[in-house]
Design a protein around this motif. Structure first.
Motif, PDB file in Angstrom:
ATOM      1  N   THR A   1       0.802  -1.223   0.000  1.00  0.00           N
ATOM      2  CA  THR A   1       0.000   0.000   0.000  1.00  0.00           C
ATOM      3  C   THR A   1       0.834   1.272   0.000  1.00  0.00           C
ATOM      4  N   ASP A   2       2.110   1.176   0.318  1.00  0.00           N
ATOM      5  CA  ASP A   2       2.963   2.349   0.448  1.00  0.00           C
ATOM      6  C   ASP A   2       4.003   2.388  -0.669  1.00  0.00           C
TER       7      ASP A   2
ATOM      8  N   ASP B   1       7.695   2.359   0.654  1.00  0.00           N
ATOM      9  CA  ASP B   1       8.133   1.030   1.096  1.00  0.00           C
ATOM     10  C   ASP B   1       8.422   0.137  -0.103  1.00  0.00           C
TER      11      ASP B   1
END
Length: 109
Positions: A41-42, A45
């Motif tokens: 989701t990031d 990351d």
């Protein structure tokens, strides 16, 4: 493989020290600093994971049949993973392809 299992295998591949729960009961993974680890989701990351593993990112690629996909390759150009899901956007597909590639590397290490 569940998303959590994918994340655990991806973290293993990059030799990240992530902890389940870390004092929280939400099923997520966290670095020892308390920051959440979720390259699904990031974007940050996912990019850090790809860089740390030396992955090549092809957000708009083609499968053998010509379908559009997001693909991830090794430094030698070997395709490790691809996501072809027209119901999700290119960024989401690319993040998932990165995590799948990392998990594949983690499973083989």
């Amino acid at each position: 493989m569940t998303d959590r299992e994918l994340l655990e295998a991806a973290a293993k591949a990059a030799d990240y020290c992530v902890l389940p729960f870390y004092g929280r009961n939400d099923g997520k993974l966290y670095f020892a600093s308390g920051d959440e680890f979720n390259p699904l989701t990031d974007d940050g990351d996912a990019l850090r994971l790809a860089c740390d593993l030396g992955l090549r990112i092809f957000p708009i690629a083609r499968t053998e049949t010509g379908a559009t996909c997001s693909a991830i390759g090794s430094v030698t150009g070997e395709r490790i993973s691809e996501v072809r899901d027209s119901s999700i956007d290119t960024r989401t597909a690319t993040r998932r392809a990165i995590v799948r590639a990392a998990a594949e590397i983690g499973a083989n290490s």
